[in-house]
Design an enzyme around this catalytic site. Structure first.
Site, PDB file in Angstrom:
ATOM      1  N   PHE A 190       0.840  -1.187   0.000  1.00  0.00           N
ATOM      2  CA  PHE A 190       0.000   0.000   0.000  1.00  0.00           C
ATOM      3  C   PHE A 190       0.878   1.240   0.000  1.00  0.00           C
ATOM      4  CE2 PHE A 190      -4.529   1.144   0.801  1.00  0.00           C
ATOM      5  CZ  PHE A 190      -5.096   0.073   0.159  1.00  0.00           C
TER       6      PHE A 190
ATOM      7  N   GLN B  63      -7.857  15.166   2.501  1.00  0.00           N
ATOM      8  CA  GLN B  63      -7.168  14.272   1.573  1.00  0.00           C
ATOM      9  C   GLN B  63      -7.907  14.127   0.243  1.00  0.00           C
ATOM     10  OE1 GLN B  63      -6.661   9.758   2.348  1.00  0.00           O
ATOM     11  NE2 GLN B  63      -4.606  10.621   2.403  1.00  0.00           N
TER      12      GLN B  63
ATOM     13  N   HIS C  10      -7.935  11.715  -2.831  1.00  0.00           N
ATOM     14  CA  HIS C  10      -7.471  10.378  -3.202  1.00  0.00           C
ATOM     15  C   HIS C  10      -7.026  10.417  -4.659  1.00  0.00           C
ATOM     16  CE1 HIS C  10      -7.417   6.072  -3.946  1.00  0.00           C
ATOM     17  NE2 HIS C  10      -7.594   5.852  -2.664  1.00  0.00           N
TER      18      HIS C  10
ATOM     19  N   LEU D 269     -14.663   5.972  -5.871  1.00  0.00           N
ATOM     20  CA  LEU D 269     -13.319   5.562  -5.467  1.00  0.00           C
ATOM     21  C   LEU D 269     -12.849   4.297  -6.196  1.00  0.00           C
ATOM     22  CD1 LEU D 269     -10.961   5.752  -3.358  1.00  0.00           C
ATOM     23  CD2 LEU D 269     -12.320   4.221  -1.938  1.00  0.00           C
TER      24      LEU D 269
ATOM     25  N   GLU E 259      -6.769   2.109  -3.685  1.00  0.00           N
ATOM     26  CA  GLU E 259      -5.314   2.155  -3.765  1.00  0.00           C
ATOM     27  C   GLU E 259      -4.739   0.747  -3.919  1.00  0.00           C
ATOM     28  OE1 GLU E 259      -3.485   5.057  -1.235  1.00  0.00           O
ATOM     29  OE2 GLU E 259      -2.023   3.619  -0.515  1.00  0.00           O
TER      30      GLU E 259
ATOM     31  N   ARG F 247      -0.490   9.538  -0.578  1.00  0.00           N
ATOM     32  CA  ARG F 247      -1.591  10.016  -1.415  1.00  0.00           C
ATOM     33  C   ARG F 247      -1.459  11.493  -1.776  1.00  0.00           C
ATOM     34  NH1 ARG F 247      -6.673   6.853   1.463  1.00  0.00           N
ATOM     35  NH2 ARG F 247      -6.170   4.844   0.540  1.00  0.00           N
TER      36      ARG F 247
ATOM     37  N   HIS G  61     -11.635  12.741  -0.444  1.00  0.00           N
ATOM     38  CA  HIS G  61     -11.808  11.384   0.052  1.00  0.00           C
ATOM     39  C   HIS G  61     -11.902  11.301   1.573  1.00  0.00           C
ATOM     40  CE1 HIS G  61     -11.514   7.086   0.186  1.00  0.00           C
ATOM     41  NE2 HIS G  61     -10.363   7.079   0.813  1.00  0.00           N
TER      42      HIS G  61
ATOM     43  N   ARG H  24      -3.098  11.141   5.573  1.00  0.00           N
ATOM     44  CA  ARG H  24      -3.293   9.784   6.071  1.00  0.00           C
ATOM     45  C   ARG H  24      -2.761   8.765   5.071  1.00  0.00           C
ATOM     46  NH1 ARG H  24      -6.897   5.964   4.939  1.00  0.00           N
ATOM     47  NH2 ARG H  24      -8.480   7.249   3.947  1.00  0.00           N
TER      48      ARG H  24
END
Lengths: 564, 369
Positions: A113, A229, A231, A241, A244, A275, A342, A377
């Protein structure tokens, strides 16, 4: 009048985890949500949950990655708690039934990730949030005798006693329109973020900042609200979405020349940088004319480089999303994406037990700012945040209950006040603007001026517009005059919550005169540790927001240049 | 594949409205909205709500078919409003108007909102919907086969939207039937190697007269499900595991009834209706015909038989002697039995694992033993 030791507002992952923890600790518990618990937006989390469970891993490494991901704005004591407790939490989830994907040896499988120095994301295909949420709800059904559920109740305000402590809430039963006061020794806010302040957003229509606004109006400070954030991979048309996990499985980002442009910004981590870094890189490509799609406003996400069989098994949901919402078979052709709102890193300021500045009031999950995410984050840290701090809030509140008697408080005034507000909304004369128009303008405004790149002039424009929208919202009219499922009146209340959140976001963004994490000021493009390595706290003081600052807790990791 | 670049065009919606406070009967309400054809029915409803009438009630949140809130019927078919494209919905409309109604088999609260607690969630609660751990609980994770988790992720992928419940024909006739969603949920535990009470769960669901043998194989739930959970397939798997692996013979005769279908086809190549009841009660033995319960059931079926004869749906000869097929064909049928029954493992075709991947030549079934 219902009375409980611990009353939890919101039934997503943080709320349900808090309820189960508090019940386990012996408290009498109730959980209240404006929707049925499994509709909560935690359901949409896709990619997974981070924990240093591999024998080759170490939670310190997870903590460092999180600190670096936060652009050093995260509080390191809180991050250490989250990361060190993560493996036990994931094992607990496995034990209560989450169907985590296994490797060939039958152990938990881990995927890569963004921003992580090794594979440490446990997952259930790409429906991890759903899998977790439904398993927690199974546990709520199991414990139905010890946890009362108020499903489809909207909280309209927090109850306070003379000392200022939070002693319950006033809420409206959405099904009947009935108003009711609930007293409690402790209230835990766990009702999510405020993504609907933006348009488009990956967040569901229910994510309207209710808890943030309720706490703010009651006098609790909000923290780091400017940190929003974007995304990197949301569908160009609908803003839906794309996990990721796709990049975790190896997918590439390409500009119109077919270049993997992440080479320029993050030569080591490439598509798996943080991100904020990836979203900025994409926005630069788009702004400099190297975007793709009808108006050059998109970027290609190329999943075809992932073996097809693996995609069908591990990224099944986005195969469906691509097919159903963009008309693209992602296993055969690239799909058009762009950065989209996001998550909010900011929220109600809490300590590491979820306690806000108001006695008896806790916050956990996206509604809260502990702060473990700081300026940005990491993917797959949000599920972890909800569970760790949901549990800790539940445990702490249950413990606190043992030393308190059930509050005796006259709730009539607040009850009448809230009922009066609703009646007055319903009674408004037609004229002025509709709720939906104001909400749309708010969302577009935020997306124009408080997005990936920001500057003073744009933010001031946004603040002016928000001020006007607030006035308009107080006169906006609705159609539904009824009591049963009057979603119109809920929409009016939610709009008020969103305007509070949007205002705090813009005020914080104006204040922070540097670029850190998700906040990139084109007029202050550098990070400035000497002046801005601090949290921005915003409290409601009389008519408007008041700003104060608080220090960032640093334990082990001094700020350094952030490279991926 | 949806075409995503067409310009907006008008679509007319006909919404089923009901306001419990008005004291009026449900009625139809039409609105014309303007949207691109690839947009969803939910977006169309929300546009009508935002622009024309804010009192239209529908539950919704995620807009991407994951929260399960917006289950409705579009042109009579159960669907998620957010997961149904306007162009596809228009194709299914009879008179150029997209009709949207609340789901079936559940009481309507207001407009498109139904009371899922009264039906759906009550049934979910019925199947003991939580893991009952095998002991001891390990310190780390349970070590289980990789395929087993992928397998039950199919049913764990259910979003509890209620589309299958809405369309379940068995439930329409017998509201007490546990139903497709709850039984799919039950499979999620029965198929879970970490669960300690697989046998007890199956016994419970077999013995319940409204349990796994109450499903009538109509496939409606399979078509209705927006997440490929395949509820009927899961019910059939529960039956196979209960009957063949756990040897559970229920007192409702469901298991033996199902088994007699299998043996009849093996013996005759086609169904032999007159033998069906005797066999389900008495097994393959010739004397089984005289099982008292079989006689009772036969007597109670006589009106149906007589109606069938009168309407020429069957003949006396056909009913008593069964249907005959050429010997060659019968042998071919029996060869299939030999082959399937001769296999060491039973292969369950799990569509969730294999998808519809024409490029994947290798078999993708999850073996269960």
């Amino acid at each position: 009048m219902p009375a409980h030791d611990v009353l939890i507002i919101g039934a997503g992952l943080a709320g349900q985890r808090a309820a189960l923890a508090a019940a386990e600790a012996g408290a009498s518990v109730a959980i209240m949500s404006k929707v049925h618990p499994v509709r909560s937006h935690s359901v949409a989390a896709a990619g997974g949950i981070n924990a240093a469970i591999s024998l080759a891993d170490d939670w310190h490494s997870h903590a460092y990655d999180t600190v670096k991901g936060s652009d050093f704005l995260g509080d390191q004591d809180a991050i250490e708690i989250m990361c060190s407790q993560a493996p036990a939490e994931v094992m607990h989830l496995e034990h209560i039934g989450v169907t985590f994907h296994r490797n060939d040896d039958g152990e938990l499988d881990l995927r890569a990730f963004g921003g992580a120095s090794m594979k440490r994301t446990a997952y259930v295909a790409d429906i991890t949030g759903q899998a977790l949420l439904h398993v927690l709800y199974e546990q709520l059904m199991k414990h139905h005798e010890t946890v009362a559920r108020y499903e489809e109740w909207l909280t309209t305000s927090l109850l306070r006693d003379e000392s200022g402590a939070c002693v319950g809430v006033v809420a409206r039963d959405v099904r009947s329109g009935r108003m009711e006061a609930f007293t409690a020794k402790n209230v835990i806010l766990a009702c999510g973020g405020a993504g609907q302040c933006y348009k488009p957003t990956t967040n569901g229509l229910i994510v309207t900042g209710d808890g943030i606004s309720l706490a703010y109006r009651a006098g609790a400070p909000l923290m780091d609200m400017e940190m929003v954030q974007y995304h990197p991979t949301t569908l160009l048309g609908s803003g839906i979405l794309i996990t990721e996990g796709a990049r975790g499985e190896g997918a590439h980002l390409l500009n119109k020349n077919g270049e993997r442009f992440m080479e320029k910004m993050a030569p080591n981590k490439m598509e798996l940088a943080s991100r904020d870094v990836v979203s900025r890189a994409e926005q630069i490509e788009i702004d400099e004319g190297r975007g793709v799609g009808p108006d050059g406003q998109g970027i290609y996400l190329d999943v075809t480089v992932v073996p097809r069989k693996r995609t069908l098994e591990a990224l099944r949901e986005i195969v469906n999303l691509g097919r159903d919402f963009a008309g693209v078979d992602i296993t055969r052709e690239p799909i058009l994406i762009r950065p989209g709102q996001h998550y909010i890193m900011g929220g109600v300021k809490t300590d590491v037990w979820g306690q806000t500045s108001i006695e008896g009031l806790y916050a956990a999950g996206e509604v809260a700012c502990v702060s473990v995410h700081g300026g940005n984050r990491l993917g797959a840290n949000s599920l972890l945040d909800t569970l760790i701090f949901g549990r800790r809030s539940g445990e702490h509140a249950a413990e606190r209950s043992k030393h308190l008697r059930l509050p005796e408080v006259d709730t009539r005034a607040q009850l009448e006040h809230d009922a009066g507000v609703i009646d007055s909304i319903i009674a408004r004369e037609h004229g002025g603007r509709r709720i939906s128009e104001i909400k749309d303008e708010l969302g577009v405004t935020m997306n124009n001026y408080a997005a990936v790149f920001r500057d003073e002039a744009g933010l001031q424009t946004a603040l002016e517009i928000i001020g006007r929208l607030r006035e308009e919202s107080e006169k906006a009219w609705i159609d539904d005059r009824g009591t049963v499922f009057n979603q119109d009146v809920l929409g009016a209340l939610e709009l008020g919550f969103m305007i509070d959140c949007a205002e705090a976001t813009v005020v914080g963004a104006i204040e922070r005169k540097e670029s850190r994490g998700a906040q990139f000021r084109t007029d202050y493009p550098e990070r400035n540790d000497s002046e801005w390595l601090k949290h921005i706290d915003i409290s409601l003081n009389g008519a408007g927001p008041e700003i104060t600052f608080s220090p960032v807790t640093i334990t082990e990791w001094q700020p350094e240049e952030r490279k991926y | 594949m949806a075409e995503t670049h067409k310009p907006p065009q008008p679509f007319t919606l006909r919404l089923r409205r009901y306001n419990p406070e008005a004291g009026d009967a449900p009625y139809w309400d039409e609105h014309t909205v303007e949207l691109e054809p690839h947009r969803s029915v939910l977006e169309a409803i929300l546009q009508a709500k935002d622009r024309f009438d804010g009192s239209i009630a529908i539950r919704c949140s995620c807009r991407q078919a994951i929260c399960g809130s917006c289950g409705v019927r579009v042109n009579g078919q159960p669907a998620l409003a957010c997961h149904t494209h306007l162009d596809a919905a228009l194709e299914g409309a009879t008179d150029g108007v997209i009709e949207v109604e609340p789901m079936g088999n559940m009481p309507v609260i207001k407009d498109l909102i139904v009371d899922m607690d009264a039906v759906h969630w009550k049934k979910i609660q019925r199947v003991t919907p939580w893991l009952i751990n095998k002991l001891p609980i390990p310190e780390r994770e349970y070590i289980v086969p990789r395929e087993s988790m992928v397998d039950i992720t199919q049913t764990a992928g259910c979003i509890q939207c209620g589309a299958c419940v809405s369309d379940c024909l068995a439930m329409e006739v017998d509201p007490g039937f546990i139903g497709p969603a709850a039984l799919a949920k039950a499979y999620r535990f029965v198929g879970d190697p970490r669960d300690a009470e697989r046998h007890e769960r199956l016994l419970d669901l077999s013995q319940d007269p409204q349990g796994i043998y109450d499903c009538t194989h109509c496939f409606k739930c399979v078509d209705a499900c927006p997440k490929d959970v395949n509820p009927m397939g899961q019910i059939m798997r529960l039956r196979r595991i209960a009957g063949e692996d756990e040897h559970i013979v229920d007192h409702n005769n469901g298991q033996r009834h199902e088994k007699s279908f299998v043996t009849l086809i093996k013996d005759y190549g086609l169904l032999h209706e007159a033998e069906l009841l005797p066999r389900s009660y008495g097994g393959d033995s010739w004397f089984g015909k005289f099982h008292p319960a079989a006689g009772k059931e036969l007597l109670s079926s006589l009106p149906v038989v007589i109606r069938g004869l009168l309407r020429h749906k069957m003949t006396i000869k056909g009913a008593l002697l069964g249907h005959k097929i050429p010997k060659k064909d019968l042998q071919a049928v029996q060869k299939i039995y030999e082959k399937v029954e001769g296999q060491q493992e039973r292969y369950e075709l799990n569509l969730y694992i294999s998808g519809t991947d024409e490029n994947n030549a290798e078999p993708q079934g999850a073996a269960t033993t």
